[in-house]
Scaffold this motif. Structure first.
Motif, PDB file in Angstrom:
ATOM      1  N   ILE A 108     -59.060   2.231 162.468  1.00 26.01           N
ATOM      2  CA  ILE A 108     -59.867   3.413 162.153  1.00 26.01           C
ATOM      3  C   ILE A 108     -58.988   4.547 161.648  1.00 26.01           C
ATOM      4  N   GLU A 109     -57.870   4.779 162.306  1.00 23.08           N
ATOM      5  CA  GLU A 109     -56.973   5.863 161.888  1.00 23.08           C
ATOM      6  C   GLU A 109     -56.425   5.601 160.487  1.00 23.08           C
ATOM      7  N   LYS A 110     -56.094   4.355 160.182  1.00 28.74           N
ATOM      8  CA  LYS A 110     -55.597   4.027 158.841  1.00 28.74           C
ATOM      9  C   LYS A 110     -56.680   4.208 157.788  1.00 28.74           C
ATOM     10  N   MET A 111     -57.883   3.727 158.072  1.00 29.32           N
ATOM     11  CA  MET A 111     -58.959   3.805 157.100  1.00 29.32           C
ATOM     12  C   MET A 111     -59.385   5.245 156.826  1.00 29.32           C
ATOM     13  N   LYS A 112     -59.279   6.101 157.828  1.00 32.02           N
ATOM     14  CA  LYS A 112     -59.658   7.505 157.648  1.00 32.02           C
ATOM     15  C   LYS A 112     -58.789   8.198 156.601  1.00 32.02           C
ATOM     16  N   THR A 113     -57.577   7.714 156.381  1.00 29.87           N
ATOM     17  CA  THR A 113     -56.664   8.340 155.406  1.00 29.87           C
ATOM     18  C   THR A 113     -56.711   7.648 154.053  1.00 29.87           C
ATOM     19  N   ARG A 114     -57.596   6.699 153.867  1.00 27.84           N
ATOM     20  CA  ARG A 114     -57.625   5.914 152.638  1.00 27.84           C
ATOM     21  C   ARG A 114     -58.922   6.102 151.835  1.00 27.84           C
ATOM     22  N   TRP A 115     -59.499   7.263 151.906  1.00 25.01           N
ATOM     23  CA  TRP A 115     -60.672   7.601 151.115  1.00 25.01           C
ATOM     24  C   TRP A 115     -61.839   6.655 151.372  1.00 25.01           C
ATOM     25  N   ILE A 116     -61.965   6.219 152.614  1.00 25.08           N
ATOM     26  CA  ILE A 116     -63.132   5.427 152.988  1.00 25.08           C
ATOM     27  C   ILE A 116     -64.345   6.350 153.087  1.00 25.08           C
ATOM     28  N   ASP A 117     -65.456   5.934 152.482  1.00 23.22           N
ATOM     29  CA  ASP A 117     -66.648   6.787 152.477  1.00 23.22           C
ATOM     30  C   ASP A 117     -67.469   6.673 153.754  1.00 23.22           C
ATOM     31  N   GLY A 118     -67.293   5.581 154.492  1.00 24.69           N
ATOM     32  CA  GLY A 118     -68.052   5.418 155.711  1.00 24.69           C
ATOM     33  C   GLY A 118     -67.677   4.135 156.420  1.00 24.69           C
ATOM     34  N   SER A 304     -78.381   1.938 155.820  1.00 22.34           N
ATOM     35  CA  SER A 304     -78.305   3.116 156.681  1.00 22.34           C
ATOM     36  C   SER A 304     -77.056   3.930 156.379  1.00 22.34           C
ATOM     37  N   LEU A 305     -75.947   3.238 156.149  1.00 22.34           N
ATOM     38  CA  LEU A 305     -74.701   3.944 155.853  1.00 22.34           C
ATOM     39  C   LEU A 305     -74.764   4.627 154.498  1.00 22.34           C
ATOM     40  N   ILE A 306     -75.257   3.940 153.480  1.00 24.38           N
ATOM     41  CA  ILE A 306     -75.337   4.527 152.140  1.00 24.38           C
ATOM     42  C   ILE A 306     -76.285   5.718 152.137  1.00 24.38           C
ATOM     43  N   ARG A 307     -77.349   5.642 152.927  1.00 17.87           N
ATOM     44  CA  ARG A 307     -78.250   6.804 153.076  1.00 17.87           C
ATOM     45  C   ARG A 307     -77.475   8.018 153.565  1.00 17.87           C
ATOM     46  N   GLN A 308     -76.618   7.834 154.557  1.00 18.56           N
ATOM     47  CA  GLN A 308     -75.817   8.934 155.085  1.00 18.56           C
ATOM     48  C   GLN A 308     -74.843   9.475 154.043  1.00 18.56           C
ATOM     49  N   ILE A 309     -74.182   8.564 153.334  1.00 18.89           N
ATOM     50  CA  ILE A 309     -73.196   8.972 152.329  1.00 18.89           C
ATOM     51  C   ILE A 309     -73.864   9.829 151.256  1.00 18.89           C
ATOM     52  N   ASN A 310     -75.003   9.374 150.753  1.00 22.35           N
ATOM     53  CA  ASN A 310     -75.699  10.114 149.703  1.00 22.35           C
ATOM     54  C   ASN A 310     -76.238  11.448 150.216  1.00 22.35           C
ATOM     55  N   TYR A 311     -76.728  11.451 151.451  1.00 21.27           N
ATOM     56  CA  TYR A 311     -77.245  12.699 152.032  1.00 21.27           C
ATOM     57  C   TYR A 311     -76.118  13.719 152.187  1.00 21.27           C
ATOM     58  N   LYS A 312     -74.957  13.252 152.641  1.00 17.36           N
ATOM     59  CA  LYS A 312     -73.833  14.160 152.820  1.00 17.36           C
ATOM     60  C   LYS A 312     -73.357  14.708 151.483  1.00 17.36           C
ATOM     61  N   ASP A 313     -73.332  13.863 150.446  1.00 21.36           N
ATOM     62  CA  ASP A 313     -72.947  14.332 149.109  1.00 21.36           C
ATOM     63  C   ASP A 313     -73.849  15.469 148.640  1.00 21.36           C
ATOM     64  N   GLY A 316     -73.912  18.272 152.206  1.00 20.45           N
ATOM     65  CA  GLY A 316     -72.674  18.706 152.840  1.00 20.45           C
ATOM     66  C   GLY A 316     -72.584  18.393 154.319  1.00 20.45           C
ATOM     67  N   VAL A 317     -73.639  17.844 154.906  1.00 23.22           N
ATOM     68  CA  VAL A 317     -73.649  17.468 156.323  1.00 23.22           C
ATOM     69  C   VAL A 317     -74.309  16.104 156.457  1.00 23.22           C
ATOM     70  N   LEU A 318     -74.121  15.483 157.602  1.00 25.44           N
ATOM     71  CA  LEU A 318     -74.758  14.195 157.848  1.00 25.44           C
ATOM     72  C   LEU A 318     -76.216  14.379 158.258  1.00 25.44           C
ATOM     73  N   PRO A 319     -77.082  13.426 157.922  1.00 24.08           N
ATOM     74  CA  PRO A 319     -78.485  13.527 158.349  1.00 24.08           C
ATOM     75  C   PRO A 319     -78.630  13.220 159.831  1.00 24.08           C
ATOM     76  N   PRO A 320     -79.758  13.538 160.433  1.00 22.12           N
ATOM     77  CA  PRO A 320     -79.989  13.164 161.829  1.00 22.12           C
ATOM     78  C   PRO A 320     -79.881  11.650 161.982  1.00 22.12           C
ATOM     79  N   PRO A 321     -79.344  11.169 163.096  1.00 19.54           N
ATOM     80  CA  PRO A 321     -79.181   9.724 163.280  1.00 19.54           C
ATOM     81  C   PRO A 321     -80.520   9.021 163.425  1.00 19.54           C
TER      82      PRO A 321
END
Length: 337
Positions: A108-118, A304-313, A316-321
């Motif tokens: 997780i720590e490695k992926m967070k620094t590699r431009w992972i979208d989700g 579900s993940l792509i919905r969050q990514i597009n909503y954040k784009d 600027g924030v994540l949608p309700p879970p």
């Protein structure tokens, strides 16, 4: 390799015009567009994905974290995730944790620094809250199949109705005349197994069958431990007349143990599993089981993940879970009568 500037110079236009043609944005007259596209094709130009990612703030890459690629439920789940991701232009990076908490954290720590979208996490072991931490840090994340009760209101989750599946399996055995139903209970730290155990207990209660702790086979060293546990259960003064296994691999071990004891299945003892992995129809006798829509589960997690990514784009924030619960089916084969 040719650059945008090289193509622009060859065609006699500005680099910004070439960029507009390649990205399909803004109007460019058709004659110029055709010249640019022809030069792109001739030179074999490939866009700099990293540079584009830096500009857009995303890489169209998602991380899928599995506990073990050897687990038979995860190939179809992975396929479902990849099918939906590919359809929406995303690439999936696979990380296999081998059921190790330190490995999961390091990935997780490695992926967070590699431009992972989700992240799609299938690897939660019950005692970790990596999904919640990622969401608190602003990362889109979905917990698929494995999560805790606390996660349900804080993170997107996708799973089948584990309680209903176990209840249905146990009720079927009861209606078939079985009175001494043993359960092969998975790791109690996982919410999904606790839900399956709860469904088993509720079905017994509703049928007026007393609960017997001696019929609860508790996993102690992986699925193979059920070989010994099955033989011990069959040595009881009143042995089981059926086994409900909370996963198909556990059921396979139970079938093996019963075969070695000379028990006739299903005439003497019935066995039912939970998963409907590919091998369940190929063992002898073919395994009755609760069928999880594994491909659909993966597809729902990716959506579900792509919905969050597009909503954040956009916001600027994540949608309700949200919580996604899929139905299960009872598949009757030769291991039950």
């Amino acid at each position: 390799m040719a650059s945008i500037k090289d193509i622009a110079q060859a065609v006699g236009v500005s680099p910004s015009t070439v960029s507009r043609v390649i990205n399909g944005k803004s109007y460019v007259n058709d004659a110029t567009r055709q010249k640019v596209l022809a030069m792109v094709d001739r030179t074999g130009y490939q866009p700099n994905v990293l540079a584009k990612s830096l500009k857009m703030g995303r890489s169209n890459t998602i991380c899928l974290m599995l506990p073990s690629i050897d687990n038979l439920i995860f190939p179809p789940i992975t396929r479902g995730i990849e099918d939906v991701a590919r359809k929406h232009g995303f690439t999936v990076v696979l990380c296999n944790t081998d059921e190790d908490a330190a490995t999961e954290k390091a990935y997780i720590e490695k992926m967070k620094t590699r431009w992972i979208d989700g992240f799609v996490l299938c690897s939660s072991m019950g005692r970790l809250n990596n999904g919640r931490r990622l969401r608190e840090e602003g990362f889109p994340v979905v917990l698929a199949n494995r999560f805790t009760e606390e996660d349900l209101r804080l993170v997107d989750t996708v799973a089948v109705d584990n309680f209903r599946g176990a209840y249905t399996a146990t009720r079927y055995l009861l209606r078939s005349g079985k009175k001494r139903i043993a359960i092969a209970y998975g790791r109690e730290g996982l919410f999904l197994y606790r839900e399956r155990y709860r469904g088993y207990c509720q079905a017994l209660k509703d049928a007026g069958i007393p609960y017997d702790e001696r019929l609860v086979l508790r996993e102690c060293s992986g699925a193979e431990s059920f070989y010994r546990l099955t033989q011990e259960a069959m040595a009881l003064p009143e042995p089981p007349d059926a086994f409900f296994a909370t996963s198909d691999p556990k059921a396979f071990v139970i079938l093996h143990a019963l075969h070695d004891l000379g028990v006739q299945i299903p005439r003497q003892v019935s066995v039912i599993g939970f998963d409907n992995v590919g091998l369940s129809s190929m063992v002898e006798p073919p395994l009755s089981t609760i069928s999880q829509p594994l491909h659909d589960l993966g597809a729902a997690a990716a959506a579900s993940l792509i919905r969050q990514i597009n909503y954040k784009d956009k916001n600027g924030v994540l949608p309700p879970p949200i919580r996604t619960v899929l139905d299960v089916d009872l598949i009757i084969r030769g291991s039950t009568d």
